[in-house]
Write a protein that holds these residues in place. Structure first.
Motif, PDB file in Angstrom:
ATOM      1  N   LEU A  34      20.698 -39.150  10.595  1.00 33.66           N
ATOM      2  CA  LEU A  34      20.432 -39.384   9.178  1.00 33.66           C
ATOM      3  C   LEU A  34      18.964 -39.110   8.887  1.00 33.66           C
ATOM      4  N   ARG A 214      23.375 -36.308   7.237  1.00 33.80           N
ATOM      5  CA  ARG A 214      23.133 -36.727   5.853  1.00 33.80           C
ATOM      6  C   ARG A 214      21.639 -36.752   5.588  1.00 33.80           C
ATOM      7  N   GLU A 226      22.156 -39.391  -1.889  1.00 34.01           N
ATOM      8  CA  GLU A 226      22.178 -38.342  -0.882  1.00 34.01           C
ATOM      9  C   GLU A 226      21.694 -37.014  -1.444  1.00 34.01           C
ATOM     10  N   HIS A 229      24.969 -33.389   2.364  1.00 29.34           N
ATOM     11  CA  HIS A 229      25.913 -34.074   3.245  1.00 29.34           C
ATOM     12  C   HIS A 229      26.666 -33.065   4.104  1.00 29.34           C
TER      13      HIS A 229
END
Length: 233
Positions: A34, A214, A226, A229
């Motif tokens: 992430l 992400r 976000e 993705h």
């Protein structure tokens, strides 16, 4: 059993009277990379420091493997940090944060904090050298004499020596030339997570685009949703 390795709810944190983070909520799944992206000065480093209990005050929930490591507190920053490291969280701080008088290998050994990591430090060092080949020939060189890119490799390698379950990598490209930044980020992508997770704080969105699972934007101490993705494999 929850798939989340880290779950944060309602996290606010700051220094003295200054509130930097505002009601942060997000989770990191096992096996996930992430990215928290945004300009410098908007709270990415403070978020990492709050997870590690290195801020002046904080409130809210930070759960790691279902165990609460957050909660409300004031003062005493750093008191719980060794225990958090032993639980399996390792952080590479912004910039190099090196010990100039130590060799590359001595510097890596500093990251083998737990008894298990210390006993297996030779094998872990070999994995770091495989990930960053230039460091193998520089293993006996003083870190203070290395280039900026080499120092960044050492700093990341030190975190990897802990064999942690969650890696917090703060601004890996900071101050590096574009080609060196790409080399460092590509090395991070080559780290096998296998049930672990990695969170990267970075201001260069393009550097991580298409490489992480992400990307979540951060602005003025708040997460803004976000940026991109990619479905987890």
């Amino acid at each position: 059993m929850s798939r989340n390795l880290l779950k944060i709810e309602g996290l606010s944190a700051g220094y003295g009277p200054l509130r930097v983070l505002h009601e942060i909520d997000f989770a990191v799944a096992k096996g996930e990379r992430l990215a928290i992206v945004g300009l410098n000065g908007h709270g990415k480093t403070t978020l990492f420091r709050a997870i590690m209990h290195l801020v002046g005050w904080q409130r809210g929930s930070v759960r790691f493997e279902e165990a609460e490591i957050g909660g409300s507190r004031s003062l005493g920053e750093g008191r719980r940090t060794p225990g958090i490291v032993r639980m399996g969280i390792a952080m590479t701080p912004q910039g190099d944060a090196i010990f100039p008088g130590l060799t590359v290998r001595q510097h890596l050994d500093c990251g083998a904090y737990t008894k298990e990591a210390w006993h297996g430090r030779d094998a872990r060092a070999d994995k770091v050298f495989d990930l960053f080949p230039p460091l193998r020939e520089l293993r006996d060189s003083l870190v203070g004499k290395l280039s900026g890119g080499e120092r960044r490799m050492v700093s990341i390698g030190r975190a990897l020596m802990a064999d942690a379950k969650l890696y917090l990598i703060d601004e890996p490209s900071l101050g590096l030339a574009p080609k060196i930044s790409e080399r460092v980020v590509d090395a991070l992508m080559n780290i096998s997570l296998d049930g672990k997770a990695m969170v990267i704080a970075e201001q260069n969105v393009e550097l991580l685009s298409g490489k992480v699972d992400r990307m979540i934007g951060m602005h003025a101490g708040r997460l803004r949703g976000e940026v991109g993705h990619v479905d987890l494999v």
